[in-house]
Enzyme design. Sequence first.
Site, PDB file in Angstrom:
ATOM      1  N   LYS A  54     -29.966  50.425  49.883  1.00  0.00           N
ATOM      2  CA  LYS A  54     -28.921  49.328  50.433  1.00  0.00           C
ATOM      3  C   LYS A  54     -28.800  49.670  51.816  1.00  0.00           C
ATOM      4  CE  LYS A  54     -26.833  49.529  46.045  1.00  0.00           C
ATOM      5  NZ  LYS A  54     -25.825  49.656  45.340  1.00  0.00           N
ATOM      6  N   ASP A  82     -21.378  51.482  38.471  1.00  0.00           N
ATOM      7  CA  ASP A  82     -20.733  50.263  38.206  1.00  0.00           C
ATOM      8  C   ASP A  82     -20.707  49.711  36.853  1.00  0.00           C
ATOM      9  OD1 ASP A  82     -23.299  49.851  38.616  1.00  0.00           O
ATOM     10  OD2 ASP A  82     -23.154  48.115  40.080  1.00  0.00           O
TER      11      ASP A  82
END
Length: 498
Positions: free
Chosen positions: A195, A230
């Site tokens: 990312k 997450d």
Amino acid sequence: MGKVAVGAAVVGAAAVCAAAALVVSYRMRSSGRWAKAIAILKEFEEKSGTPISKLRQVADAMTVEMHAGLASEGGSKLKMLISYVDNLPTGDEKGLFYALDLGGTNFRVLRVQLGGKEKRVVNQEFDEVSIPPHLMTGTSEALFDFIAEALAKFVATEGEGFHPAPGRQRELGFTFSFPVRQLSISSGSLIKWTKGFNIEETVGQDVVGELTKSMEKIGLDMRVAALVNDTIGTLAGGRYHNQDVTAAVILGTGTNAAYVERAHAIPKWHGLLPKSGEMVINMEWGNFRSSHLPLTEYDQALDAESLNPGEQIFEKTISGMYLGDIVRRVLCRMAEEAAFFGDTVPPKLSIPFILRTPDMSAMHHDTSPDLRVVGSKLKDILEISNTSLKMRKVIVELCDIVATRGARLSSAGIFGILKKLGRDTARDGEKLKSVIALDGGLYEHYSKFSICMESTFKELLGGEVAENIVIEHSRDGSGIGAALLAASHSQYLGVEES
């Protein structure tokens, strides 16, 4: 005079015939092009097919890979990572807990005041902080110092309604959504950045150690009680509200799943069995692949041109990062081989990822009589104007094929997890309730996708079992879930607050 008139008439007739021939030839050519375009669409639809028999094969393959991944490291395309989370929240948790959610160019800091079974979440606050781009490729120390300082600022604003227990360290749940080799509930070494982050010196380091050093440097007395990703945060958030939650799935830009496994069913676990008898497994299911997946030439081309060829094949067929680009690739072929958009291929159509999944969703959900949204998306994004209603209908159909395949494969994956846990069939007199916590933008915002996924899931389960298995939307699991895991793994568990 007569001869001239006859000559003119002959020439005029010839011109009319030639024009008519041109019209006929154009119509034949355009009908030939149209037939070719429809043939490309139908071939793609056929190869993307997900009949229930195929979905059962995919689910069986998922179960087999799960067993293999639990048996040994590297035994499967599924990593089946041991998370060291063996105490999920029960609802009894009390006190003030913090969370730090780092998963992209922004991070969130969050605090919750928990009041036990009766009061649950008494109070919560969060703040979002942007990471300056230079810190994403700078030094490890600079990045973690910046995060620690933002955390300290947030702690300093603790106001009414938040009560840290006197004489106790504050505790933090750290959601770190990058690949990590977990070493314990509160430590893990970074495998690689993704990312847009690229700080070479952090690779191989314990990210909790890095954050702790930065917190100590500025005198912030806080302990990282849990390091999670997450998906596990979503599982914890779901379980806090509903004790029947057994698995969590993220369907967003990327995709992953985590679930609660019996500790004795993990052959590669060599430690002491946890008191709870349970262990949360982070599947990393985006990397699942099987010969039963209905992959097309467009999927193969997308994979070959991606940053990680041969990896994350399941993710590339079901997640928000890729669905729009599969639509673009099919349209590109229709433009090249069937002149679908006219004699020239629109240049923008050749740009990978120019058509994003939210745009595909907007076209798929267009209910206007003239499919106005489809027309405006083609014009604004791909600079294609003057599309007929007939063409727009084909584009909606293409979106439907891609979304349906993704949704049905997602449901087959979840069904595979239930099979592994033996919860896919009704046992005599046993009513085992199972809840799957789902989160992610694709699931939340692409309603045709989620509706199709849920109806396929019921179809796979069959009437009797479907009554006991529920999919629930678990909002913001990664934030509050991490704080709840800090609570369920607190160093003060069992110690009464004075």
